[in-house]
Design a protein around this motif. Structure first.
Motif, PDB file in Angstrom:
ATOM      1  N   ILE A  33      -2.436  17.211   2.076  1.00 18.69           N
ATOM      2  CA  ILE A  33      -2.537  18.488   2.787  1.00 18.69           C
ATOM      3  C   ILE A  33      -1.398  19.373   2.308  1.00 18.69           C
ATOM      4  N   ILE A  34      -1.782  20.531   1.780  1.00 21.23           N
ATOM      5  CA  ILE A  34      -0.814  21.485   1.250  1.00 21.23           C
ATOM      6  C   ILE A  34      -0.766  22.684   2.201  1.00 21.23           C
ATOM      7  N   GLY A  35       0.391  22.931   2.769  1.00 22.25           N
ATOM      8  CA  GLY A  35       0.571  24.058   3.683  1.00 22.25           C
ATOM      9  C   GLY A  35       1.637  25.001   3.166  1.00 22.25           C
ATOM     10  N   LEU A  36       2.009  25.947   3.988  1.00 25.36           N
ATOM     11  CA  LEU A  36       3.062  26.882   3.587  1.00 25.36           C
ATOM     12  C   LEU A  36       4.438  26.230   3.678  1.00 25.36           C
ATOM     13  N   LYS A  37       4.582  25.267   4.618  1.00 26.35           N
ATOM     14  CA  LYS A  37       5.846  24.546   4.783  1.00 26.35           C
ATOM     15  C   LYS A  37       5.578  23.055   4.900  1.00 26.35           C
TER      16      LYS A  37
END
Length: 168
Positions: A33-37
Motif C-alpha cells: 500500500i503506497i500512500g502520501l505518508k
C-alpha cells in the motif's frame, strides 16, 4: 510472484480496495500500500476497513512494481494533485506496467494526462471528464486497453479482479 502497488488515501471505496487486495495476496502475489505518508492509517469511506501505508509515494519508483491498482471512492481525489503520484503513474505507463483503476481511479490518469487516445471505463458520472481528457468512454464492467484495466463500480469487481490476475 508479482509485486503490486495499491495507491491509496483515506476515503477509498472499501470493497474496491479490500477485494482486489485480498485476491492479489490469495493468488500468491505481494501487495504494498503506497500512500502520501508511510505508516499513515487510511480509512475506507464506509468505515468497514482501514489500512496502514507500507510506503510513502516519495520513496518508491514504479519500476519496483509489476502492476498498479487504483481503488475508487474519494481516494483518487486525495492523491491526484500530488506530483509524486502523477510522476509514479507516468513512469509506470511509459514502462507499459499494468495500471488497474476502478470507479474514480481514472481521476489520477486524467490528472497525469495519460488518457489521450485510450479506451476506458469509470464511475459513469466521470464520463465527461474521461472524454474531455481524450479517451473513449465505454459503459462496460471492465475495459482492457493496452496496459490499462478499468471498471465502473463495486459490482464490477469480479471482472476487474479477473483481468488484473490475468496480467499478473
Amino acid at each position: 510472484m508479482s509485486k503490486v502497488a495499491f495507491l491509496l488515501a483515506s476515503g477509498f471505496e472499501d470493497s474496491e480496495m479490500k477485494v482486489p487486495y485480498d485476491e492479489v495476496i490469495q493468488a500468491g502475489h505481494q501487495a504494498e500500500i503506497i500512500g502520501l505518508k508511510k505508516n499513515e492509517t487510511l480509512l475506507g469511506k464506509k468505515g468497514n476497513v482501514s489500512y496502514a501505508a507500507d510506503k510513502a509515494i516519495s520513496e518508491v519508483k514504479a519500476s519496483e512494481y509489476d502492476a498498479i491498482v487504483i481503488p475508487g471512492g474519494s481516494s483518487p481525489e486525495n492523491l491526484r494533485l500530488d506530483q509524486d503520484v502523477l510522476a509514479f503513474v507516468k513512469e509506470a505507463d511509459r514502462a507499459g506496467t499494468p495500471i488497474a483503476s476502478i470507479c474514480h481511479g481514472p481521476q489520477i490518469l486524467i490528472s497525469a494526462d495519460l488518457l489521450q487516445g485510450r479506451t476506458i471505463t469509470s464511475y459513469p458520472p466521470l464520463k465527461d471528464d474521461v472524454v474531455n481528457a481524450g479517451a473513449e468512454f465505454k459503459d462496460e464492467e471492465v475495459v482492457v486497453d493496452g496496459n490499462y484495466i478499468t471498471s465502473r463500480t463495486p459490482k464490477d469487481e469480479p471482472a476487474f479482479v479477473r483481468e488484473l490476475l490475468k496480467v499478473l
